[in-house]
Design a protein around this motif. Structure first.
Motif, PDB file in Angstrom:
ATOM      1  N   THR A 163       1.059  -1.119   0.140  1.00 44.67           N
ATOM      2  CA  THR A 163       0.104  -0.145   0.068  1.00 44.67           C
ATOM      3  C   THR A 163       0.793   1.249   0.075  1.00 44.67           C
ATOM      4  N   MET A 164       0.528   2.266  -0.640  1.00 40.26           N
ATOM      5  CA  MET A 164       1.225   3.324  -0.874  1.00 40.26           C
ATOM      6  C   MET A 164       0.768   4.297   0.567  1.00 40.26           C
ATOM      7  N   ASP A 165      -0.480   3.928   1.032  1.00 40.23           N
ATOM      8  CA  ASP A 165      -0.631   4.752   2.108  1.00 40.23           C
ATOM      9  C   ASP A 165      -1.308   4.002   3.273  1.00 40.23           C
ATOM     10  N   ASP A 166      -2.593   3.662   3.320  1.00 34.14           N
ATOM     11  CA  ASP A 166      -3.034   3.005   4.750  1.00 34.14           C
ATOM     12  C   ASP A 166      -3.108   1.438   4.324  1.00 34.14           C
ATOM     13  N   ARG A 210      -5.396   0.576 -13.161  1.00 38.64           N
ATOM     14  CA  ARG A 210      -3.983   0.960 -13.459  1.00 38.64           C
ATOM     15  C   ARG A 210      -3.288  -0.254 -13.396  1.00 38.64           C
ATOM     16  N   ALA A 211      -1.956  -0.113 -14.052  1.00 34.42           N
ATOM     17  CA  ALA A 211      -1.182  -1.224 -14.201  1.00 34.42           C
ATOM     18  C   ALA A 211      -0.463  -1.277 -12.713  1.00 34.42           C
ATOM     19  N   GLY A 212      -0.047  -2.541 -12.518  1.00 32.27           N
ATOM     20  CA  GLY A 212       0.644  -2.619 -11.355  1.00 32.27           C
ATOM     21  C   GLY A 212      -0.116  -3.325 -10.030  1.00 32.27           C
ATOM     22  N   THR A 213       0.682  -3.567  -9.208  1.00 33.10           N
ATOM     23  CA  THR A 213      -0.145  -4.326  -7.956  1.00 33.10           C
ATOM     24  C   THR A 213       0.058  -3.394  -6.735  1.00 33.10           C
ATOM     25  N   ASP A 214       0.262  -2.422  -6.716  1.00 34.76           N
ATOM     26  CA  ASP A 214       0.224  -1.500  -5.409  1.00 34.76           C
ATOM     27  C   ASP A 214      -1.330  -1.045  -5.189  1.00 34.76           C
ATOM     28  N   PHE A 215      -1.444  -0.728  -3.734  1.00 35.27           N
ATOM     29  CA  PHE A 215      -2.782  -0.564  -3.278  1.00 35.27           C
ATOM     30  C   PHE A 215      -2.641   1.033  -2.678  1.00 35.27           C
TER      31      PHE A 215
END
Ligand code: AMP
Ligand code: MG
Length: 357
Positions: A163-166, A210-215
């Motif tokens: 995750t990029m935040d929470d 969006r591409a990728g696997t981040d949250f």
């Protein structure tokens, strides 16, 4: 092959836990005892985990829990092969209590110490409960973590996304707080959501498509806050709308990870998606992910909730896996607040416990 018997300790957040596990890789193992004391009540007035309260509480009760774990298991000290304890990541005061206790026991008994990464505990739980073979894809969804990891072997993890935040559990807890529901929010949000209309309120799904696997979950949480301050909301509909958005995000990001895993581990005929962490207890999330896994030709394994939330059986098992490989740790091993599973990867929030408040 001799089975191993390991005592495990867990103190990295707001659960104090001790357990005895017996078995041998790849599992499944036998859980001889699993004692968990949740400090939820102590933290409830603050709407999140207060680190100082947590470490004091661990210190007060850990000794008694260890005695109980050994008693419940019905074994004597001489049957224990090694002592495993969470050495991070987590709230550092709590980690120090558990790790120092394990070191003292190791020193006094002459038994080896295995310092366990808490995230490895979550990652390997599905081997303890189901004997899942490597490689597998792990979706770890808890109060402090939200990650997708490929588990290639013991100690060999590739971080696909975080995750990029929470963390997602944190988003559930904060949403509950905004809506005036008691802590811990996840189970309360789920039960209200079951009676609400998931399409009642349009909420954002950050990164969807969006591409990728981040949250990312903070935009969703903020949208719930705005909704509540600007409107008279129906709690059940708000919970249902929030949960539907969270499920869409988890499904979208996990789908990308399943595709990537297929490319990187092409030899695995029908690999497994393992879902672990406290949020894995959510039945709506579980069934959405089961459908997704099936569409991608994956098995799915969701360990029982008592082994998905923080517990010491998973720590004992992760210690057992390393001990079986001949690994052990020195008595001066340092506790770590941050400790990503994939040292090469991006570790934004991947090895860090967030304060829930
Ligand atoms: P852990 O951090 O693994 O101990 O898990 C605790 C987190 O899981 C907290 O953020 C809870 O709100 C969350 N959680 C527990 N049960 C559920 C549920 N049924 N639905 C959503 N979140 C949940
Ligand atoms: Mg955890």
């Amino acid at each position: 092959m001799n089975t191993l018997t390991i005592l495990g300790l867990e103190t990295s957040c707001d659960e104090t836990a001790a357990a005895v596990v017996r078995g041998y890789p790849p599992g499944p193992g036998e859980i001889l005892s699993n004692v968990v004391f949740s400090q939820t009540e102590a933290h409830a007035p603050y709407g999140g985990v207060v680190p100082e309260i947590a470490s004091r509480a661990h210190l007060e009760i850990l000794d008694g829990l260890i005695e109980k774990a050994l008693g419940d298991a019905g074994i004597f000290w001489n049957e224990i092969d090694a002592i495993a304890a969470t050495a991070g990541p987590g709230l550092i005061g709590g980690v120090m209590v558990g790790l120092t206790t394990a070191k003292a026991l190791a020193l006094a008994s002459g038994k080896p110490l295995v310092a366990v990464n808490h995230l490895a505990g979550h990652a390997l739980t599905a081997r303890l409960t189901d004997g899942v073979d490597f490689p597998f894809l792990l979706l770890l969804v808890s109060g402090g973590h939200c990650q997708l990891l490929a588990a290639a072997d013991v100690g060999k993890y590739r971080l696909y996304g975080t995750t990029m935040d929470d963390a997602v559990g944190e988003a559930f807890d904060k949403t509950a707080k905004i809506l005036g529901l008691p802590y811990p929010g996840g189970p309360n949000v789920e039960s209200h959501a079951a009676r609400g209309n998931p399409r009642a309120y349009p909420l954002p799904r950050p990164l969807l498509g969006r591409a990728g696997t981040d949250f990312s979950f903070s935009g969703l949480k903020t949208a719930v806050r705005q909704l509540v301050t600007q409107n008279q909301v129906n709690i059940e509909d708000a919970c249902a709308s929030f949960q539907a958005a969270a499920i869409d995000i988890l499904r979208d990001r996990t789908a990308h990870a399943l595709t990537r895993f297929r490319e990187e581990f092409a030899h695995a005929a029908r690999p497994t998606l393992v879902v672990a962490g406290g949020v894995a207890a959510n039945a709506a999330i579980g069934s959405a992910l089961a459908k997704l896994a099936d569409q991608h030709g994956f098995e799915i394994r969701v360990p029982p909730p008592r082994y998905c939330t923080d517990n010491a059986a998973m720590i004992a098992w992760a210690g057992l896996e390393r001990f079986a490989l001949g690994e052990r740790d020195p008595l001066d091993f340092s506790p770590k607040a941050r400790w990503p599973l994939d040292a090469s990867g991006d570790n934004r929030h991947s090895g860090e416990r967030q304060q829930g408040a």
